[in-house]
Design a protein around this motif. Structure first.
Motif, PDB file in Angstrom:
ATOM      1  N   SER A 163       0.852  -1.189   0.000  1.00 27.28           N
ATOM      2  CA  SER A 163       0.000   0.000   0.000  1.00 27.28           C
ATOM      3  C   SER A 163       0.886   1.236   0.000  1.00 27.28           C
ATOM      4  O   SER A 163       2.019   1.207   0.479  1.00 27.28           O
ATOM      5  N   GLU A 164       0.368   2.315  -0.544  1.00 31.71           N
ATOM      6  CA  GLU A 164       1.126   3.562  -0.645  1.00 31.71           C
ATOM      7  C   GLU A 164       0.686   4.529   0.435  1.00 31.71           C
ATOM      8  O   GLU A 164      -0.495   4.640   0.742  1.00 31.71           O
ATOM      9  N   ARG A 165       1.653   5.237   1.002  1.00 32.99           N
ATOM     10  CA  ARG A 165       1.340   6.233   2.028  1.00 32.99           C
ATOM     11  C   ARG A 165       2.406   7.317   2.001  1.00 32.99           C
ATOM     12  O   ARG A 165       3.535   7.096   1.544  1.00 32.99           O
ATOM     13  N   MET A 166       2.062   8.504   2.503  1.00 35.61           N
ATOM     14  CA  MET A 166       3.001   9.607   2.619  1.00 35.61           C
ATOM     15  C   MET A 166       3.482   9.668   4.066  1.00 35.61           C
ATOM     16  O   MET A 166       2.672   9.649   4.995  1.00 35.61           O
ATOM     17  N   VAL A 167       4.817   9.720   4.262  1.00 36.77           N
ATOM     18  CA  VAL A 167       5.357   9.701   5.619  1.00 36.77           C
ATOM     19  C   VAL A 167       6.380  10.817   5.789  1.00 36.77           C
ATOM     20  O   VAL A 167       6.995  11.279   4.825  1.00 36.77           O
ATOM     21  N   ASP A 168       6.535  11.230   7.043  1.00 38.97           N
ATOM     22  CA  ASP A 168       7.596  12.160   7.419  1.00 38.97           C
ATOM     23  C   ASP A 168       8.698  11.344   8.080  1.00 38.97           C
ATOM     24  O   ASP A 168       8.543  10.891   9.226  1.00 38.97           O
ATOM     25  N   PRO A 169       9.821  11.102   7.407  1.00 43.55           N
ATOM     26  CA  PRO A 169      10.890  10.259   7.975  1.00 43.55           C
ATOM     27  C   PRO A 169      11.621  10.960   9.117  1.00 43.55           C
ATOM     28  O   PRO A 169      12.190  12.032   8.937  1.00 43.55           O
ATOM     29  N   LEU A 170      11.577  10.354  10.297  1.00 36.48           N
ATOM     30  CA  LEU A 170      12.176  10.968  11.480  1.00 36.48           C
ATOM     31  C   LEU A 170      13.547  10.402  11.812  1.00 36.48           C
ATOM     32  O   LEU A 170      14.372  11.069  12.439  1.00 36.48           O
ATOM     33  N   GLY A 171      13.808   9.155  11.423  1.00 35.84           N
ATOM     34  CA  GLY A 171      15.108   8.569  11.728  1.00 35.84           C
ATOM     35  C   GLY A 171      15.182   7.114  11.316  1.00 35.84           C
ATOM     36  O   GLY A 171      14.161   6.465  11.072  1.00 35.84           O
ATOM     37  N   LEU A 172      16.415   6.604  11.238  1.00 34.82           N
ATOM     38  CA  LEU A 172      16.676   5.223  10.844  1.00 34.82           C
ATOM     39  C   LEU A 172      17.433   4.513  11.954  1.00 34.82           C
ATOM     40  O   LEU A 172      18.258   5.114  12.640  1.00 34.82           O
ATOM     41  N   VAL A 173      17.147   3.222  12.113  1.00 41.02           N
ATOM     42  CA  VAL A 173      17.799   2.415  13.150  1.00 41.02           C
ATOM     43  C   VAL A 173      18.278   1.107  12.521  1.00 41.02           C
ATOM     44  O   VAL A 173      17.536   0.464  11.776  1.00 41.02           O
ATOM     45  N   ASP A 174      19.515   0.741  12.807  1.00 40.28           N
ATOM     46  CA  ASP A 174      20.065  -0.541  12.373  1.00 40.28           C
ATOM     47  C   ASP A 174      20.150  -1.436  13.605  1.00 40.28           C
ATOM     48  O   ASP A 174      20.956  -1.188  14.500  1.00 40.28           O
ATOM     49  N   TYR A 180      15.320  -0.207  10.220  1.00 43.70           N
ATOM     50  CA  TYR A 180      13.962   0.258  10.477  1.00 43.70           C
ATOM     51  C   TYR A 180      13.887   1.767  10.229  1.00 43.70           C
ATOM     52  O   TYR A 180      14.841   2.507  10.506  1.00 43.70           O
ATOM     53  N   LEU A 181      12.741   2.195   9.730  1.00 43.80           N
ATOM     54  CA  LEU A 181      12.463   3.614   9.564  1.00 43.80           C
ATOM     55  C   LEU A 181      11.377   4.015  10.561  1.00 43.80           C
ATOM     56  O   LEU A 181      10.312   3.398  10.602  1.00 43.80           O
ATOM     57  N   ILE A 182      11.665   5.018  11.362  1.00 38.72           N
ATOM     58  CA  ILE A 182      10.658   5.598  12.247  1.00 38.72           C
ATOM     59  C   ILE A 182      10.135   6.848  11.551  1.00 38.72           C
ATOM     60  O   ILE A 182      10.909   7.734  11.173  1.00 38.72           O
ATOM     61  N   ALA A 183       8.823   6.911  11.357  1.00 35.45           N
ATOM     62  CA  ALA A 183       8.247   8.015  10.594  1.00 35.45           C
ATOM     63  C   ALA A 183       6.916   8.446  11.192  1.00 35.45           C
ATOM     64  O   ALA A 183       6.256   7.686  11.906  1.00 35.45           O
ATOM     65  N   TRP A 184       6.526   9.674  10.880  1.00 29.46           N
ATOM     66  CA  TRP A 184       5.227  10.192  11.287  1.00 29.46           C
ATOM     67  C   TRP A 184       4.273  10.034  10.114  1.00 29.46           C
ATOM     68  O   TRP A 184       4.610  10.354   8.978  1.00 29.46           O
ATOM     69  N   THR A 185       3.087   9.507  10.393  1.00 25.34           N
ATOM     70  CA  THR A 185       2.092   9.296   9.352  1.00 25.34           C
ATOM     71  C   THR A 185       0.775   9.948   9.772  1.00 25.34           C
ATOM     72  O   THR A 185       0.676  10.519  10.869  1.00 25.34           O
ATOM     73  N   ASP A 186      -0.250   9.831   8.910  1.00 21.52           N
ATOM     74  CA  ASP A 186      -1.546  10.396   9.273  1.00 21.52           C
ATOM     75  C   ASP A 186      -2.202   9.618  10.410  1.00 21.52           C
ATOM     76  O   ASP A 186      -3.232  10.036  10.945  1.00 21.52           O
ATOM     77  N   ARG A 187      -1.592   8.477  10.795  1.00 22.02           N
ATOM     78  CA  ARG A 187      -2.084   7.703  11.932  1.00 22.02           C
ATOM     79  C   ARG A 187      -1.139   7.758  13.122  1.00 22.02           C
ATOM     80  O   ARG A 187      -1.196   6.935  14.020  1.00 22.02           O
ATOM     81  N   GLY A 188      -0.250   8.740  13.115  1.00 21.37           N
ATOM     82  CA  GLY A 188       0.703   8.872  14.202  1.00 21.37           C
ATOM     83  C   GLY A 188       2.044   8.246  13.861  1.00 21.37           C
ATOM     84  O   GLY A 188       2.325   7.906  12.706  1.00 21.37           O
ATOM     85  N   GLN A 189       2.872   8.088  14.872  1.00 24.68           N
ATOM     86  CA  GLN A 189       4.209   7.536  14.658  1.00 24.68           C
ATOM     87  C   GLN A 189       4.125   6.051  14.329  1.00 24.68           C
ATOM     88  O   GLN A 189       3.407   5.296  14.977  1.00 24.68           O
ATOM     89  N   ARG A 190       4.877   5.633  13.316  1.00 25.69           N
ATOM     90  CA  ARG A 190       4.901   4.238  12.899  1.00 25.69           C
ATOM     91  C   ARG A 190       6.346   3.808  12.634  1.00 25.69           C
ATOM     92  O   ARG A 190       7.215   4.632  12.376  1.00 25.69           O
TER      93      ARG A 190
END
Length: 315
Positions: A163-174, A180-190
């Motif tokens: 599925s496609e979504r627009m996200v605000d990328p906040l940071g990456l974790v190895d 992993y990508l931590i991002a803000w979405t229209d449903r909150g942080q994911r």
């Protein structure tokens, strides 16, 4: 124009007082034209860097201006390079930046800073394995995080269609070779696993980072929640003291000492299901004893029967 190079130019100017474009070019291994553009860029950015015409002229910081980085003490410089140095062993860009920063430090700091930078080498490959290259997708997402660009993400979650979504990328974790990508979405942080990202395209639209957001804190909270889900079942296990460290090394926070029982140690082993606990313990054979729950005991018995049926005819 590289930010690390501009910082190096500033540090060099503070260490020497006055420099020429030729001095900067020689120290940072760049062309004289590039060095002159860097000096002009610093001046245009409002930093009090001005050219001094004449035979003995050059460029200098006017009015005793100083940079925060150049205020490092010798101990702080060593601590900084102890942290940055290991990255240089696996990232060519970090190695280049480190060399430039070392050269820009005051002479009295250079020797110890260089020694600190070379004190540790990181070998990220496990025994018998090759070094894993950082996925190209990680590099593009990292750039989006730095530039604060929204990303159009096509993601395939477990058991779901992409599925496609627009996200605000906040940071990456190895974590353990999984990104992993931590991002803000229209449903909150994911949180998104990079290996499940089908496509990612940075847009020209920018976003504001949430006030007070800290990547380390956010990841710590995610890990806590994940570990709680992973620890849905607890088994009580007895084993000899000499082997406890091996079990703890394998299972980490999923293995806790819960006291002693005679000459053996009582452990609490956690996992989502009885089978997962049994699979971790089966290799220990009769050297351990599972006291509870019955579900784990039953899974161990079943695994034992499977092995017996398959290999009973082999002598």
């Amino acid at each position: 124009m590289r930010a690390d190079r501009l910082v190096a130019v500033l540090l060099l100017m503070q260490a020497r007082g006055r420099v020429t474009a030729a001095d900067v070019a020689q120290e940072l291994e760049i062309s004289v034209a590039t060095a002159r553009r860097d000096l002009e860029a610093l001046s245009a950015a409002g930093i009090p860097v001005y050219p001094q015409p004449g035979r003995n002229g050059g460029w200098q910081l006017v009015g005793g201006a100083r940079t925060d980085l150049s205020g490092l003490t010798a101990t702080e410089a060593q601590a900084l390079f102890l942290l940055v140095g290991p990255a240089a062993s696996i990232a060519p860009e970090a190695k280049t930046a480190l060399r430039k920063l070392v050269r820009a430090l005051p002479n009295t700091f250079r020797e110890h800073a260089q020694a600190a930078a070379e004190a540790v080498v990181i070998d990220p490959a496990s025994w018998g394995a090759h070094v894993k290259e950082r996925p190209e997708l990680v590099r593009s997402l990292q750039d989006a995080v730095v530039r604060r660009n929204r990303v159009r993400l096509v993601y395939s979650g477990r058991g779901h269609q992409p599925s496609e979504r627009m996200v605000d990328p906040l940071g990456l974790v190895d974590k353990d070779d999984i990104w992993y990508l931590i991002a803000w979405t229209d449903r909150g942080q994911r949180t998104f696993r990079i290996d499940r990202v089908v496509a990612a395209q940075a847009t020209d639209e920018t976003f504001e980072r949430p006030e007070g957001f800290d990547l380390s804190t956010a990841w710590g909270e995610i890990v806590e929640r994940m570990e709680e889900r992973r620890s849905g079942l607890t088994a009580t296990v007895l084993m000899d003291q000499r082997n406890v460290w091996v079990m703890q090394d394998r299972l980490g926070r999923n293995c806790e000492v819960d006291g002693e029982d005679g000459d053996r140690v009582r452990l609490k082993i956690t996992a989502p299901t009885p089978l997962m606990i049994a699979q971790e313990l089966a290799g220990w054979g009769g050297s351990i004893e599972v006291l509870d729950p019955p579900e784990v005991q039953a899974e161990l018995a079943r695994l034992g029967r499977e092995l017996t049926d398959r290999y009973s005819g082999i002598v």
